[in-house]
Design a protein around this motif. Structure first.
Motif, mmCIF file in Angstrom:
data_model
loop_
_atom_site.group_PDB
_atom_site.id
_atom_site.type_symbol
_atom_site.label_atom_id
_atom_site.label_comp_id
_atom_site.label_asym_id
_atom_site.label_seq_id
_atom_site.Cartn_x
_atom_site.Cartn_y
_atom_site.Cartn_z
ATOM 1 N N SER A 155 47.657 35.123 37.905
ATOM 2 C CA SER A 155 47.074 36.400 38.320
ATOM 3 C C SER A 155 48.160 37.372 38.776
ATOM 4 O O SER A 155 49.225 36.951 39.243
ATOM 5 C CB SER A 155 46.094 36.184 39.481
ATOM 6 N N ARG A 203 37.710 39.225 33.247
ATOM 7 C CA ARG A 203 38.971 38.703 33.783
ATOM 8 C C ARG A 203 39.665 39.696 34.704
ATOM 9 O O ARG A 203 40.344 39.305 35.651
ATOM 10 C CB ARG A 203 39.925 38.335 32.635
ATOM 11 N N GLN A 259 43.138 44.150 39.426
ATOM 12 C CA GLN A 259 43.294 42.725 39.647
ATOM 13 C C GLN A 259 43.144 42.021 38.308
ATOM 14 O O GLN A 259 42.118 42.170 37.636
ATOM 15 C CB GLN A 259 42.233 42.226 40.633
ATOM 16 N N ASN A 280 43.171 38.438 36.425
ATOM 17 C CA ASN A 280 43.070 36.988 36.540
ATOM 18 C C ASN A 280 43.045 36.344 35.154
ATOM 19 O O ASN A 280 42.798 37.017 34.157
ATOM 20 C CB ASN A 280 41.811 36.606 37.315
ATOM 21 N N SER A 281 43.281 35.065 35.128
ATOM 22 C CA SER A 281 43.246 34.306 33.871
ATOM 23 C C SER A 281 44.071 34.996 32.787
ATOM 24 O O SER A 281 43.624 35.168 31.650
ATOM 25 C CB SER A 281 41.791 34.135 33.393
#
Length: 115
Positions: free
Chosen positions: A17, A66, A81, A83-84
């Protein structure tokens, strides 16, 4: 004139992340949209996510679920943000501020995702 300064890019492994920030040099009054775009080598710039002054969000198909876009108006700052993360997310990420008649862009921040 509004200056946008991005930060938070870097190198991360797949599945990791990162959080990008976009700080505006002034308080924006009136209707506007803040967004993130990205450009990978040899590819066109593409939409990542946008958020209106009213908080309505929109995401590119490849990042939906994501990535999350948000904003803190008290700090004149927007966030992304991520993620993944996947290797295909590797690109220069640009912050954009869209007003009625003009667009402002940041200088870009590199995000590299290793496999």
């Amino acid at each position: 004139q509004v200056q946008l300064v991005e930060s938070g890019g870097g190198l991360v492994q797949a599945g990791g992340s990162l959080r990008l920030s976009c700080a505006a040099s002034a308080t924006i009054v009136g209707g506007h949209v803040m967004g993130w775009y990205r450009q990978a080598p040899g590819k066109q710039r593409e939409l990542v996510a946008t958020i209106t002054d009213g908080g309505i969000t929109k995401y590119g198909a490849s990042v939906k679920g994501r990535f999350t876009i948000s904003r803190d108006d008290a700090k004149n700052t927007g966030y992304l943000q991520m993620n993944s993360l996947k290797p295909e997310d590797t690109a220069v990420y640009y912050c954009n501020l869209h007003l009625t008649l003009v667009d402002f862009w940041g200088q870009g921040t590199q995000v590299t995702v290793s496999s």
